[in-house]
Enzyme design. Structure first.
Site, PDB file in Angstrom:
ATOM      1  N   GLY A 211      24.857  20.723 -63.858  1.00 42.36           N
ATOM      2  CA  GLY A 211      23.474  21.550 -64.021  1.00 42.36           C
ATOM      3  C   GLY A 211      22.894  21.381 -64.710  1.00 42.36           C
ATOM      4  N   PRO A 213      20.153  22.519 -67.452  1.00 43.17           N
ATOM      5  CG  PRO A 213      18.884  21.697 -69.886  1.00 43.17           C
ATOM      6  CD  PRO A 213      19.224  21.438 -68.151  1.00 43.17           C
ATOM      7  N   GLY A 216      24.363  28.718 -67.287  1.00 48.29           N
ATOM      8  CA  GLY A 216      25.308  29.330 -67.188  1.00 48.29           C
ATOM      9  C   GLY A 216      26.890  28.802 -67.383  1.00 48.29           C
ATOM     10  CE  LYS A 217      25.515  22.551 -67.744  1.00 48.79           C
ATOM     11  NZ  LYS A 217      24.170  22.720 -67.952  1.00 48.79           N
ATOM     12  CB  THR A 218      27.082  27.501 -72.594  1.00 52.14           C
ATOM     13  OG1 THR A 218      27.091  26.378 -72.730  1.00 52.14           O
ATOM     14  CG2 THR A 218      28.433  27.929 -73.784  1.00 52.14           C
ATOM     15  CD  GLU A 435      -6.506  26.103 -64.578  1.00 50.32           C
ATOM     16  OE1 GLU A 435      -4.892  26.679 -63.955  1.00 50.32           O
ATOM     17  OE2 GLU A 435      -6.465  25.685 -65.939  1.00 50.32           O
ATOM     18  CG  HIS A 438      -4.780  23.497 -60.368  1.00 57.24           C
ATOM     19  ND1 HIS A 438      -4.990  22.335 -60.489  1.00 57.24           N
ATOM     20  CD2 HIS A 438      -5.525  23.625 -62.185  1.00 57.24           C
ATOM     21  CE1 HIS A 438      -4.698  21.473 -61.592  1.00 57.24           C
ATOM     22  NE2 HIS A 438      -5.008  22.449 -62.604  1.00 57.24           N
ATOM     23  CG  ASP A 512      -2.955  19.661 -64.463  1.00 58.72           C
ATOM     24  OD1 ASP A 512      -2.076  20.308 -64.764  1.00 58.72           O
ATOM     25  OD2 ASP A 512      -4.160  19.810 -64.496  1.00 58.72           O
TER      26      ASP A 512
HETATM   27  P1  ADP Z   1      24.140  25.779 -69.553  1.00 63.40           P
HETATM   28  O1  ADP Z   1      25.505  25.690 -70.701  1.00 63.40           O
HETATM   29  O2  ADP Z   1      24.323  25.545 -68.563  1.00 63.40           O
HETATM   30  O3  ADP Z   1      23.071  25.539 -70.318  1.00 63.40           O
HETATM   31  P2  ADP Z   1      23.837  28.626 -71.030  1.00 63.40           P
HETATM   32  O4  ADP Z   1      25.497  29.115 -70.309  1.00 63.40           O
HETATM   33  O5  ADP Z   1      23.728  28.146 -72.055  1.00 63.40           O
HETATM   34  O6  ADP Z   1      23.922  28.134 -70.180  1.00 63.40           O
HETATM   35  O7  ADP Z   1      22.841  29.410 -70.773  1.00 63.40           O
HETATM   36  C1  ADP Z   1      21.837  30.633 -71.304  1.00 63.40           C
HETATM   37  C2  ADP Z   1      22.573  32.045 -70.543  1.00 63.40           C
HETATM   38  O8  ADP Z   1      21.828  32.239 -69.863  1.00 63.40           O
HETATM   39  C3  ADP Z   1      23.495  32.450 -71.155  1.00 63.40           C
HETATM   40  O9  ADP Z   1      23.883  32.462 -72.254  1.00 63.40           O
HETATM   41  C4  ADP Z   1      22.927  34.026 -70.532  1.00 63.40           C
HETATM   42  O10 ADP Z   1      22.384  35.050 -71.241  1.00 63.40           O
HETATM   43  C5  ADP Z   1      21.867  33.350 -68.923  1.00 63.40           C
HETATM   44  N1  ADP Z   1      22.813  32.895 -68.044  1.00 63.40           N
HETATM   45  C6  ADP Z   1      22.676  31.534 -67.217  1.00 63.40           C
HETATM   46  N2  ADP Z   1      23.121  32.432 -66.420  1.00 63.40           N
HETATM   47  C7  ADP Z   1      23.714  33.046 -66.358  1.00 63.40           C
HETATM   48  C8  ADP Z   1      24.602  34.107 -64.847  1.00 63.40           C
HETATM   49  N3  ADP Z   1      24.817  33.325 -64.175  1.00 63.40           N
HETATM   50  N4  ADP Z   1      24.617  34.938 -65.315  1.00 63.40           N
HETATM   51  C9  ADP Z   1      24.555  35.908 -66.580  1.00 63.40           C
HETATM   52  N5  ADP Z   1      23.656  35.286 -67.221  1.00 63.40           N
HETATM   53  C10 ADP Z   1      23.178  33.427 -67.411  1.00 63.40           C
HETATM   54 ZN    ZN Z   2      -4.415  21.554 -64.280  1.00 65.76          ZN
END
Ligand code: ADP
Ligand code: ZN
Length: 621
Positions: A211, A213, A216-218, A435, A438, A512
């Site tokens: 997914g 960035p 919340g993957k990490t 603006e 737009h 744009d």
């Molecule tokens: P990814 O690894 O997908 O790039 P991260 O896990 O690093 O994303 O997310 C970055 C930050 O965003 C997290 O440390 C958290 O603070 C916030 N965050 C992202 N998704 C969630 C979620 N589902 N619930 C709570 N916090 C989230």
């Molecule tokens: Zn513009």
């Protein structure tokens, strides 16, 4: 003709040179980092009377009397200079002060102190220290030789990959219910591998979190470790493919050796695509050999897991399509978990998680904030909570109110304001029309999201903005809606052309045009929305399209953009009164919110009361 072996030999010979170059770059960077603080920011020179004013107006944060001759200190950020952090200042004190400066500090409740300046020899040493250090580093580098140096560098790096922060739990991750449900199994395995095996579960080895960035993957990977109460080791795919370090595979081995020593454990590999691209494809960075060796090592490690290892590898990517199929095979990353943008409920949950520790005013409704943040990632939302707390502090409030959340959202969405930036009258005029262009399209062309704000206050990223927010989450876009977006994006430039003529249009529409081209390309390449190209998806292969197809794609993109631009010009001609009205309002008021804009439109469209006003009516058609 070279065969692969010859090519490889050549790259080996180059490695020490690359290492030397990289080492020099490292030393230079270190030197810069070391020297920077001494170069320091130059303090703002305040006259004595200015200092008195700043004190009286409460803008002084702290002061230090030096040798009884001058005051050094900190001022709150000043909007007039466009600064965002505290500003250091310095004021020479007049020989005789009749007005009790110290007492003024006391009265204003500004902390202050005193010191004598350091002896000059010490100052001199301080200044020389970074240079001495730099010299020493250079010497060391050449004495020890690049190879030895870098091997050591790589080893320390992977040892640092172990994290020791407090455990993250699933309750810290909002939304993402499906992902959590899928990860439950891994948690179960890590909690008690033997029981898991007895119950007949198939030992999980790896799962891929896919997914964009910031969603919340990490965080999820950490939460799995937190829930299972096991160790968490992490690295980024790009760590394994750095150009001059001949140790990608060694680092992989190292990482897993540590994980085994501390099992049960999660090994998290961020940006797995950096190392896991299909083998045999040209890599954008790093040496091909390097990457393949690292990838092979990763596969070897995963294939070698035994149940007693109790290690699960989680990897994250936003490029599933480029991964080597070998990675996705059974017994490797055979589970794929999509981690997408949060929906309305998810956004509300994320906001709730990140405002947990904040003093929220009772009338704040997070559901409303969630509604106004469609399309934002979890990281954006976490950022909003943070910025809102800062905004409240800036106001001197102890509670975070709705206005702080609004301000924070605009900051995250649009970048912070730079009110200090001085624009020429012409730039301002042009931006107002740009603006307004737009905004007019957003108002009259169906299928576009409502305008949330139009502004010509310069911001970090642009001189003006027309911000639109979706009312609901969208999952598909009709051809008509995408065309409307193209028209809207090109209308800024179209408005410039209308009022100033093609000769004087500016570079302001660059963003744009880039954005519009991206949408048009997707329409042609991914969505089968061009009849000449047909309903084929051409995005699969990363390589260049066949010359013939490529030309047709280009022509089709051009056609879509051209037609949208002509539509923009036509609509702005028909709605000239509306465009002029909005531009003038912007020049006068700088920012128009959703309600103000609606009011203005109603006013501009009201028929003239007695035939003398210059009211404006929407033309038919
Ligand atoms: P990814 O690894 O997908 O790039 P991260 O896990 O690093 O994303 O997310 C970055 C930050 O965003 C997290 O440390 C958290 O603070 C916030 N965050 C992202 N998704 C969630 C979620 N589902 N619930 C709570 N916090 C989230
Ligand atoms: Zn513009």
């Amino acid at each position: 003709m070279y065969d692969r072996g010859a090519g490889r030999g050549r790259s080996r010979r180059w490695q020490p040179w690359l290492a030397t170059g990289g080492g020099l770059a490292l030393v230079a960077t270190l030197a810069l980092i070391l020297i920077a603080p001494w170069q320091g920011e130059i303090p703002l020179e305040l006259s004595y009377s200015q200092l008195l004013t700043e004190l009286a107006e409460g803008r002084v944060i702290e002061g230090t009397f030096v040798d009884g001759e001058r005051v050094e200190g900190l001022l709150h950020p000043q909007s007039s200079t466009g600064t965002t952090g505290p500003v250091t200042f310095e004021t020479q004190l007049p020989l005789a002060q009749g007005d009790h400066l110290l007492e003024r500090f006391v009265a204003a409740e500004v902390p202050f102190g005193a010191r004598t300046s350091e002896p000059t020899l010490w100052n001199g040493l301080l200044f020389a220290a970074p240079w001495l250090l730099l010299g020493g580093l250079v010497l060391l580098f050449f004495l020890k030789g690049p190879g030895a140096q870098f091997a050591r560098h790589s080893r320390t790096r992977s040892r640092m990959a172990r994290h020791g922060r407090g455990p993250v739990k699933f309750s810290d991750v909002a939304g993402a219910d499906e992902a959590k449900a899928e990860l439950e199994e891994i948690v179960g395995f890590l909690r008690d591998p033997r029981k898991f095996g007895r119950l007949g579960g198939r030992m999980p080895r790896g799962a891929l979190l896919a997914g964009d960035p910031g969603n919340g993957k990490t965080l999820l990977a950490r939460a799995v470790a937190g829930e299972a109460g096991c160790e968490f080791f992490s690295a980024s795919g790009s760590d394994f493919v750095e150009m001059f370090v001949g140790t990608g595979a060694a680092r992989v081995r190292d990482l897993f050796r540590q994980a085994r020593a501390h099992s049960p454990a999660i090994v998290f590999i961020d940006e797995i695509d950096a190392v896991g691209k299909r083998r045999g494809e040209a890599a954008a960075t790093g040496s091909q050999d390097e990457r393949e060796q690292a990838l092979n090592q990763l596969l070897v490690e995963m294939d070698g897991f035994t149940p007693s290892d109790s290690i699960v590898v989680l990897a994250a990517t936003n490029r599933l399509d480029v991964l080597d199929p070998a990675l996705l095979r059974r017994g490797r990353f055979d589970r794929r978990i999509t981690v997408g943008y949060p929906d309305q409920k998810g956004r509300e949950g994320i906001l709730r998680v990140h405002t947990r520790g904040l003093p929220m005013a009772p009338e704040v409704v997070l559901e409303d904030v969630a509604r106004g943040t469609g399309g934002m990632s979890g990281a954006d939302l976490a950022n909003i909570a943070n910025e809102a707390a800062l905004a409240a502090a800036r106001r001197g409030s102890t509670l975070v109110e709705m206005q702080d959340l609004d301000e924070a959202r605009d900051r995250v969405l649009l970048g912070s304001e730079r009110r200090g930036l001085l624009l020429t009258a012409e730039d301002r005029y042009l931006t107002a029309y740009h603006e307004a262009g737009h905004a007019v399209i957003a108002l009259v062309v169906p299928g576009l999201d409502p305008v949330h704000k139009v502004s010509i206050v310069p911001r970090e990223k642009s001189l003006g903005v027309t911000a639109m927010l979706p009312e609901r989450d969208r999952h598909t876009h009709a051809f008509r809606d995408l065309r409307a977006r193209l028209i809207m994006l090109l209308a800024g430039r179209a408005a410039e052309e209308k009022v100033l003529g093609i000769e004087r249009v500016t570079t302001g529409a660059g963003g744009d045009i880039q954005h519009a081209t991206g949408i048009a390309r997707q329409m042609v390449v991914n969505f089968g929305m061009s009849q000449r190209v047909g309903m084929v998806d051409l995005s699969g292969d990363d390589g260049p399209l066949a010359a013939h197809t490529g030309r047709i794609v280009d022509e089709e993109i051009r056609r879509l953009i051209h037609e949208a631009y002509q539509d923009a010009l036509r609509i702005l001609e028909e709605e000239r009164g509306l465009m002029v009205g909005i531009a003038e309002a912007l020049l006068e008021r700088e920012t128009l919110g959703q309600a103000e804009l609606a009011e203005l439109v109603a006013e501009l469209r009201r028929p003239p009361a007695n035939g003398t006003g210059n009211g404006y009516q929407k033309p038919d058609g």
